[in-house]
Design an enzyme around this catalytic site. Sequence first.
Site, PDB file in Angstrom:
ATOM      1  N   ARG B  28      14.607  -1.258 -18.046  1.00 47.00           N
ATOM      2  CA  ARG B  28      13.504  -0.384 -17.660  1.00 47.00           C
ATOM      3  C   ARG B  28      13.950   0.789 -16.786  1.00 47.00           C
ATOM      4  NH1 ARG B  28       8.468  -1.819 -13.880  1.00 47.00           N
ATOM      5  NH2 ARG B  28       6.746  -0.959 -15.087  1.00 47.00           N
ATOM      6  N   LYS B  30      15.503   3.135 -17.619  1.00 44.61           N
ATOM      7  CA  LYS B  30      15.473   4.385 -18.403  1.00 44.61           C
ATOM      8  C   LYS B  30      14.101   5.068 -18.380  1.00 44.61           C
ATOM      9  CE  LYS B  30      18.932   2.008 -20.859  1.00 44.61           C
ATOM     10  NZ  LYS B  30      18.970   0.722 -21.579  1.00 44.61           N
ATOM     11  N   ARG B  31      13.104   4.368 -17.826  1.00 43.69           N
ATOM     12  CA  ARG B  31      11.747   4.902 -17.758  1.00 43.69           C
ATOM     13  C   ARG B  31      11.695   6.252 -17.039  1.00 43.69           C
ATOM     14  NH1 ARG B  31       7.220   2.524 -13.964  1.00 43.69           N
ATOM     15  NH2 ARG B  31       9.039   2.214 -12.682  1.00 43.69           N
ATOM     16  N   CYS B  52       8.627  14.636  22.021  1.00 36.59           N
ATOM     17  CA  CYS B  52       8.909  13.270  21.572  1.00 36.59           C
ATOM     18  C   CYS B  52       8.679  12.287  22.714  1.00 36.59           C
ATOM     19  CB  CYS B  52      10.355  13.178  21.083  1.00 36.59           C
ATOM     20  SG  CYS B  52      10.916  11.485  20.885  1.00 36.59           S
ATOM     21  N   CYS B  55      12.154  10.534  23.882  1.00 33.84           N
ATOM     22  CA  CYS B  55      13.294  11.238  24.479  1.00 33.84           C
ATOM     23  C   CYS B  55      13.367  10.968  25.991  1.00 33.84           C
ATOM     24  CB  CYS B  55      13.190  12.748  24.206  1.00 33.84           C
ATOM     25  SG  CYS B  55      13.862  13.236  22.598  1.00 33.84           S
ATOM     26  N   ASP B  78       3.601   0.443  24.030  1.00 33.89           N
ATOM     27  CA  ASP B  78       2.314   0.857  24.595  1.00 33.89           C
ATOM     28  C   ASP B  78       1.135   0.464  23.700  1.00 33.89           C
ATOM     29  OD1 ASP B  78       3.764   2.063  26.701  1.00 33.89           O
ATOM     30  OD2 ASP B  78       4.022   3.900  25.536  1.00 33.89           O
ATOM     31  N   HIS B 116      17.736  12.625  20.163  1.00 34.59           N
ATOM     32  CA  HIS B 116      16.613  12.590  19.239  1.00 34.59           C
ATOM     33  C   HIS B 116      17.069  12.543  17.775  1.00 34.59           C
ATOM     34  CE1 HIS B 116      12.399  13.263  18.215  1.00 34.59           C
ATOM     35  NE2 HIS B 116      12.757  14.219  17.373  1.00 34.59           N
ATOM     36  N   ASN B 156      12.050   0.119  11.651  1.00 34.04           N
ATOM     37  CA  ASN B 156      11.455   0.883  10.555  1.00 34.04           C
ATOM     38  C   ASN B 156      12.051   2.267  10.617  1.00 34.04           C
ATOM     39  OD1 ASN B 156       9.656  -1.163   9.733  1.00 34.04           O
ATOM     40  ND2 ASN B 156       8.191  -0.565  11.318  1.00 34.04           N
ATOM     41  N   SER B 164       6.739   6.525  12.832  1.00 37.06           N
ATOM     42  CA  SER B 164       5.991   7.707  13.214  1.00 37.06           C
ATOM     43  C   SER B 164       6.814   8.647  14.086  1.00 37.06           C
ATOM     44  CB  SER B 164       4.698   7.305  13.934  1.00 37.06           C
ATOM     45  OG  SER B 164       4.979   6.355  14.931  1.00 37.06           O
ATOM     46  N   HIS B 167      12.969   9.780  16.300  1.00 37.34           N
ATOM     47  CA  HIS B 167      13.906   9.382  17.353  1.00 37.34           C
ATOM     48  C   HIS B 167      14.409   7.969  17.033  1.00 37.34           C
ATOM     49  CE1 HIS B 167      15.301  10.020  21.628  1.00 37.34           C
ATOM     50  NE2 HIS B 167      15.746   8.811  21.311  1.00 37.34           N
ATOM     51  N   HIS B 169      15.077   4.398  16.882  1.00 41.47           N
ATOM     52  CA  HIS B 169      14.593   3.270  17.688  1.00 41.47           C
ATOM     53  C   HIS B 169      14.236   2.087  16.806  1.00 41.47           C
ATOM     54  CE1 HIS B 169      10.766   4.899  16.234  1.00 41.47           C
ATOM     55  NE2 HIS B 169      10.183   3.773  16.614  1.00 41.47           N
ATOM     56  N   GLN B 171      12.349  -2.171  17.151  1.00 40.08           N
ATOM     57  CA  GLN B 171      11.369  -2.939  17.899  1.00 40.08           C
ATOM     58  C   GLN B 171      11.823  -4.388  18.039  1.00 40.08           C
ATOM     59  OE1 GLN B 171       7.166  -2.348  17.167  1.00 40.08           O
ATOM     60  NE2 GLN B 171       7.582  -0.767  15.646  1.00 40.08           N
ATOM     61  N   GLU B 320       3.496  -6.597  -8.938  1.00 39.74           N
ATOM     62  CA  GLU B 320       4.289  -7.174  -7.859  1.00 39.74           C
ATOM     63  C   GLU B 320       3.408  -7.876  -6.824  1.00 39.74           C
ATOM     64  OE1 GLU B 320       4.575  -4.253  -9.244  1.00 39.74           O
ATOM     65  OE2 GLU B 320       6.668  -3.840  -9.697  1.00 39.74           O
ATOM     66  N   GLN B 326       9.339  -7.254  -8.648  1.00 43.82           N
ATOM     67  CA  GLN B 326       9.983  -6.827  -9.886  1.00 43.82           C
ATOM     68  C   GLN B 326      10.971  -5.727  -9.551  1.00 43.82           C
ATOM     69  OE1 GLN B 326       9.631  -3.738 -11.600  1.00 43.82           O
ATOM     70  NE2 GLN B 326      10.712  -4.391 -13.422  1.00 43.82           N
TER      71      GLN B 326
HETATM   72  O1  LIG Z   1       4.701  -0.246  15.637  1.00 42.17           O
HETATM   73  P1  LIG Z   1       4.602   1.097  14.957  1.00 42.17           P
HETATM   74  O2  LIG Z   1       5.952   1.757  14.776  1.00 42.17           O
HETATM   75  O3  LIG Z   1       3.588   1.988  15.578  1.00 42.17           O
HETATM   76  O4  LIG Z   1       4.043   0.779  13.463  1.00 42.17           O
HETATM   77  C1  LIG Z   1       4.803   0.510  12.332  1.00 42.17           C
HETATM   78  O5  LIG Z   1       5.481  -0.754  12.405  1.00 42.17           O
HETATM   79  C2  LIG Z   1       4.640  -1.904  12.535  1.00 42.17           C
HETATM   80  C3  LIG Z   1       5.503  -3.146  12.488  1.00 42.17           C
HETATM   81  O6  LIG Z   1       6.238  -3.266  11.269  1.00 42.17           O
HETATM   82  C4  LIG Z   1       3.563  -1.934  11.445  1.00 42.17           C
HETATM   83  O7  LIG Z   1       2.640  -2.952  11.736  1.00 42.17           O
HETATM   84  C5  LIG Z   1       2.820  -0.606  11.297  1.00 42.17           C
HETATM   85  O8  LIG Z   1       1.983  -0.655  10.159  1.00 42.17           O
HETATM   86  C6  LIG Z   1       3.843   0.528  11.151  1.00 42.17           C
HETATM   87  O9  LIG Z   1       3.185   1.766  11.064  1.00 42.17           O
HETATM   88  O1  LIG Z   2       4.088   0.482 -15.209  1.00 42.54           O
HETATM   89  P1  LIG Z   2       4.011   1.780 -14.446  1.00 42.54           P
HETATM   90  O2  LIG Z   2       2.608   2.257 -14.247  1.00 42.54           O
HETATM   91  O3  LIG Z   2       4.921   2.836 -15.023  1.00 42.54           O
HETATM   92  O4  LIG Z   2       4.619   1.478 -13.004  1.00 42.54           O
HETATM   93  C1  LIG Z   2       3.897   1.049 -11.882  1.00 42.54           C
HETATM   94  O5  LIG Z   2       3.384  -0.283 -12.025  1.00 42.54           O
HETATM   95  C2  LIG Z   2       4.349  -1.317 -12.212  1.00 42.54           C
HETATM   96  C3  LIG Z   2       3.631  -2.660 -12.238  1.00 42.54           C
HETATM   97  O6  LIG Z   2       2.942  -2.933 -11.039  1.00 42.54           O
HETATM   98  C4  LIG Z   2       5.430  -1.280 -11.104  1.00 42.54           C
HETATM   99  O7  LIG Z   2       6.471  -2.155 -11.471  1.00 42.54           O
HETATM  100  C5  LIG Z   2       6.006   0.116 -10.906  1.00 42.54           C
HETATM  101  O8  LIG Z   2       6.856   0.116  -9.769  1.00 42.54           O
HETATM  102  C6  LIG Z   2       4.855   1.126 -10.711  1.00 42.54           C
HETATM  103  O9  LIG Z   2       5.361   2.419 -10.557  1.00 42.54           O
END
Ligand SMILES: O=P(O)(O)O[C@H]1O[C@H](CO)[C@@H](O)[C@H](O)[C@H]1O
Ligand SMILES: O=P(O)(O)O[C@H]1O[C@H](CO)[C@@H](O)[C@H](O)[C@H]1O
Lengths: 349, 349
Positions: B28, B30-31, B52, B55, B78, B116, B156, B164, B167, B169, B171, B320, B326
């Site tokens: 797949r 190739k899609r 920021c 910082c 916070d 930063h 993240n 968001s 910088h 970081h 958690q 999925e 998948q």
């Molecule tokens: O804690 P943050 O950076 O504000 O928020 C981010 O990480 C969290 C932990 O994975 C998630 O719950 C939030 O949806 C995401 O936006």
């Molecule tokens: O089959 P589509 O619409 O090309 O693709 C979409 O739905 C599929 C099934 O949930 C996922 O695997 C793909 O990641 C998504 O982009």
Amino acid sequence: MKNFDSNEDPHRRYNPLINEWVLVSPHRSKRPWQGQNEKIVSDALPQYDPNCYLCPGNVRANGIHNTDYKDPFVFDNDFAALKQEEIHFEANQEATFFKLQPERGISRVVCFSPNHNETLPEMSIEAIEKIVRTWQQEYIELGKIDYVNYIQIFENKGSVMGCSNPHPHGQIWGQSSLPTQVEKTQTNLKKYFDQNQRTLLHDYIQEELQKQKRIVIENNHFVALVPFWAIWPFETMLVSKRAVAKITDFSPEEAHHFAAILKQLTTKYDNLFETSFPYSSGIHQAPTDGEEHPEWHFHMHFYPPLLRSATVKKFMVGYEMLGESQRDITAEKSAAMLREQSEVHYKLR
Amino acid sequence: MKNFDSNEDPHRRYNPLINEWVLVSPHRSKRPWQGQNEKIVSDALPQYDPNCYLCPGNVRANGIHNTDYKDPFVFDNDFAALKQEEIHFEANQEATFFKLQPERGISRVVCFSPNHNETLPEMSIEAIEKIVRTWQQEYIELGKIDYVNYIQIFENKGSVMGCSNPHPHGQIWGQSSLPTQVEKTQTNLKKYFDQNQRTLLHDYIQEELQKQKRIVIENNHFVALVPFWAIWPFETMLVSKRAVAKITDFSPEEAHHFAAILKQLTTKYDNLFETSFPYSSGIHQAPTDGEEHPEWHFHMHFYPPLLRSATVKKFMVGYEMLGESQRDITAEKSAAMLREQSEVHYKLR
Ligand SMILES: O=P(O)(O)O[C@H]1O[C@H](CO)[C@@H](O)[C@H](O)[C@H]1O
Ligand SMILES: O=P(O)(O)O[C@H]1O[C@H](CO)[C@@H](O)[C@H](O)[C@H]1O
């Protein structure tokens, strides 16, 4: 010591369908958002798009012409994740760490409407009933295929949900194995049924109908609610009141009421942020493995990503991927917000 | 009948860490992609951003000033998803469908660098070692808190992963329960250890090191590989060669080699699509519940969303969410692509 308040204090809730927990942090909805915003998808789509490979009469990637369809139109996915071909396979012996099995299946696309710009909430109940009948036919037809033991009907709506074409459509994958989420659900449904001789969802919706705290819509034959254990901010579940195992068990009246509640729910979704509301939805129902499945109870999940507005979604990322799903707004709050939405689509006002 | 070929034919692979399957559809890839593209994040960030909140010296949302830090800087989040306060709770009796428990915890932010614009791959090994030492200190310090039984260290990275603030970081969340994914992992690690008196990951990496098909990087003390059962296109796992249960068990030499492999892996990630590669990463290790955990084996997961380029990600959506994870590209192909990337960062070329 302060007394626990589920509207204020962090807690975990248990999902008996998949035997997993979700972390709820109600106080966190006050968090300011400085992260990524989603693009607003323009409402102004034409009824027919000459470049759309799903519009009636147009040519698809593989050179095939769509028919000039008026009703729901089904075809085999040109880039299917599954193949129909039978494959010879010798199970490997390195079972512990390198377990692998071929998977055979078929994948179809269902165009809901000939109109490029007509999403579910904008269709008539009668037109949605035709989609329900198409799903029933596909369940029967794919279910007859020898190697197909399970049929997943689903829709990805909106580019934020990986949908690459706004033309209203869903997918149907028939396959030999029970996929992970369905297998988990079946295990828990079966355990409950064996103990109680009633389906888990039958008993669950009775209690929800009494409490009236998470119900969004109810008609004679269906309930739409935000499950107690919902993960996504505006996640809902559509459940049949009668314990039917599969969509082909619907009476004609039930099929009609299912179409009606689909229209109502998706209208409320669109009205919530006055946008074409993105989601992935899909039906969980009995496998087509030739066994009796009294434990199964037809339901449809809606997993919408939006959190606060048409452009701010919930990110299921670091903690959620490594630890546990997490939500800010409570299921009760979300249900109340959806409940109070009009059943007239905002575009018609 | 055609013989099965794992580079061509759809199949499922088994993940022994969480006892779940993933659907692999190699054909797949190739899609064509006509769906949503992600924004490219500008590489041109200043070293210091007066707006920021991470910082050095700047003011955060709650009015507190960050110190003028030079080394990794830790503070309480916070807008924490967990609260430290003790709460009085009477377990409800409606246990089947409405199971709920309060969750107590603490959530911290770790700034990796005062700069930063300096992400992990751009930092020196010595600077990354300081982050590793900070993680060790936090594991010890939070682990001492009576109600903290598990500590989730994660990052993240990139706006596509809900981050968001660019910088650099991560958690750390310490909490009273074992989160869902960790609990599943622990169950399977324990089952294996009880049967074999060796950790599951010890035996797994031995076999992977022999096969050399999915290894991305190896040094004296660590292996980075694309697991046989990986879900995300370029998912990797960093595993210690010695079966240590937790980060505080590292020898100084191991800590150094861990920092080194972190730099190498994230450099290869950035080089793959010549972009600051987004991901969520996190460490899975023994709980701080006061028990012995010989079954635990330190590892770090990297879950990056990108599939084909800096702007096309994999959508884990309809099928999925409702069925099973998948992937298109095989783990072996991804490992080969990462392996061949230079260890010199593209910005330095
Ligand atoms: O804690 P943050 O950076 O504000 O928020 C981010 O990480 C969290 C932990 O994975 C998630 O719950 C939030 O949806 C995401 O936006
Ligand atoms: O089959 P589509 O619409 O090309 O693709 C979409 O739905 C599929 C099934 O949930 C996922 O695997 C793909 O990641 C998504 O982009």
